[in-house]
Enzyme design. Sequence first.
Site, PDB file in Angstrom:
ATOM      1  N   HIS A 122     -66.295 -53.231  11.669  1.00  0.00           N
ATOM      2  CA  HIS A 122     -65.945 -52.179  12.630  1.00  0.00           C
ATOM      3  C   HIS A 122     -65.953 -50.825  11.914  1.00  0.00           C
ATOM      4  CE1 HIS A 122     -63.748 -49.759  15.486  1.00  0.00           C
ATOM      5  NE2 HIS A 122     -64.007 -50.688  16.394  1.00  0.00           N
TER       6      HIS A 122
ATOM      7  N   GLY B  36     -63.193 -44.264  20.905  1.00  0.00           N
ATOM      8  CA  GLY B  36     -61.876 -43.650  21.059  1.00  0.00           C
ATOM      9  C   GLY B  36     -61.904 -42.167  21.392  1.00  0.00           C
TER      10      GLY B  36
ATOM     11  N   ASN C 243     -60.470 -55.566  21.928  1.00  0.00           N
ATOM     12  CA  ASN C 243     -60.083 -55.261  20.547  1.00  0.00           C
ATOM     13  C   ASN C 243     -58.813 -54.408  20.596  1.00  0.00           C
ATOM     14  OD1 ASN C 243     -59.920 -54.545  17.866  1.00  0.00           O
ATOM     15  ND2 ASN C 243     -61.680 -53.151  17.909  1.00  0.00           N
TER      16      ASN C 243
ATOM     17  N   SER D 222     -65.477 -46.119  24.140  1.00  0.00           N
ATOM     18  CA  SER D 222     -64.922 -45.449  25.321  1.00  0.00           C
ATOM     19  C   SER D 222     -65.324 -46.097  26.650  1.00  0.00           C
ATOM     20  CB  SER D 222     -65.294 -43.963  25.320  1.00  0.00           C
ATOM     21  OG  SER D 222     -64.693 -43.315  24.215  1.00  0.00           O
TER      22      SER D 222
ATOM     23  N   LYS E   4     -56.940 -53.506  18.253  1.00  0.00           N
ATOM     24  CA  LYS E   4     -56.718 -52.709  17.028  1.00  0.00           C
ATOM     25  C   LYS E   4     -55.272 -52.920  16.528  1.00  0.00           C
ATOM     26  CE  LYS E   4     -60.393 -49.749  18.525  1.00  0.00           C
ATOM     27  NZ  LYS E   4     -61.067 -48.465  18.472  1.00  0.00           N
TER      28      LYS E   4
ATOM     29  N   GLU F 165     -64.042 -48.437  12.017  1.00  0.00           N
ATOM     30  CA  GLU F 165     -62.729 -48.020  11.486  1.00  0.00           C
ATOM     31  C   GLU F 165     -62.450 -48.683  10.144  1.00  0.00           C
ATOM     32  OE1 GLU F 165     -60.537 -49.023  14.986  1.00  0.00           O
ATOM     33  OE2 GLU F 165     -61.336 -47.272  16.028  1.00  0.00           O
TER      34      GLU F 165
ATOM     35  N   GLU G 246     -71.933 -49.818  18.534  1.00  0.00           N
ATOM     36  CA  GLU G 246     -70.865 -48.864  18.809  1.00  0.00           C
ATOM     37  C   GLU G 246     -71.158 -47.535  18.110  1.00  0.00           C
ATOM     38  OE1 GLU G 246     -66.953 -50.960  19.786  1.00  0.00           O
ATOM     39  OE2 GLU G 246     -67.111 -50.952  17.618  1.00  0.00           O
TER      40      GLU G 246
HETATM   41  P1  PGA Z   1     -62.645 -47.657  22.368  1.00  0.00           P
HETATM   42  O1  PGA Z   1     -62.883 -48.559  21.073  1.00  0.00           O
HETATM   43  O2  PGA Z   1     -62.977 -48.513  23.565  1.00  0.00           O
HETATM   44  O3  PGA Z   1     -61.203 -47.274  22.307  1.00  0.00           O
HETATM   45  O4  PGA Z   1     -63.578 -46.496  22.260  1.00  0.00           O
HETATM   46  C1  PGA Z   1     -63.970 -49.417  20.980  1.00  0.00           C
HETATM   47  C2  PGA Z   1     -63.951 -50.112  19.655  1.00  0.00           C
HETATM   48  O5  PGA Z   1     -63.594 -49.482  18.664  1.00  0.00           O
HETATM   49  O6  PGA Z   1     -64.223 -51.296  19.533  1.00  0.00           O
END
Ligand code: PGA
Length: 245
Positions: free
Chosen positions: A86, A163, A8, A201, A10, A88, A157
């Site tokens: 997601h 993140g 992903n 992460s 982003k 976000e 998640e």
């Molecule tokens: P990350 O993001 O690996 O940067 O923690 C995972 C995600 O948001 O899908």
Amino acid sequence: MNKLLIANWKMNPETLREAVRLARAEDLSGVVVAPPFVYLESAGKALRNAHLGAQDVSLSEPRAVTGEISPVMLKNLGVKFVIVGHSERRALGETDEMINKKVIAALKAGLKVVLCVGEPSRPMTRTKNYVKNQLEKDLAGLLKLKAKSSKLIIAYEPVWAIGTGTPDNPKTAAEMISYIKKLLKAKSLKLKAVKVLYGGSVTAKNSAGFFKRPEIDGALVGGASLNAKEFRKIWGNCFIKYGRV
Ligand code: PGA
């Protein structure tokens, strides 16, 4: 179950050139590459082994909605998977009701849906109730749709792990994933063989700890998917050590 690894990206990278380079470097079996919309077509052309994924989709069929991208448009572009819900996007105001509409619209268009769920904070008892509530709302009406289990993927998640550099403990993640699988198999959904991934992460260093757990069917990788070398190491941990390609 075969494992699955989703990159992903982003809102990255900043240029089409970099996007195509990254897509080529991550073109591996068992992988879904999910670039921003604007790079989908070019990234798709660069992929031979990996599947193409989108990071979001509109909840409605084509009509006059400025700025939206319909499921059918994605399907016609060669997109196979779409990430829905997601955290976000939820933080930007997406509700469970909107996510439910997106899940249904995407499945109807023939896309595979990667539905993201996860709690903002622990303890575990609250976590289970939180995720159960998300799944019930996000997947409402699915039984009526007679959706096949293979068309749905869940990404567990925990929001606090995304993140932050602080991943969940593989043991707790596996416990949550088993719990999610149990909920999906229940009478109200009858979804038996749904892959459930872990996200938050994941790095080359910690990934093997997740992949060696049989309950965890792969990972949704954000930050670490922007570095092809790192991502290829994660892929090696996922498929060479613990899964079939
Ligand atoms: P990350 O993001 O690996 O940067 O923690 C995972 C995600 O948001 O899908």
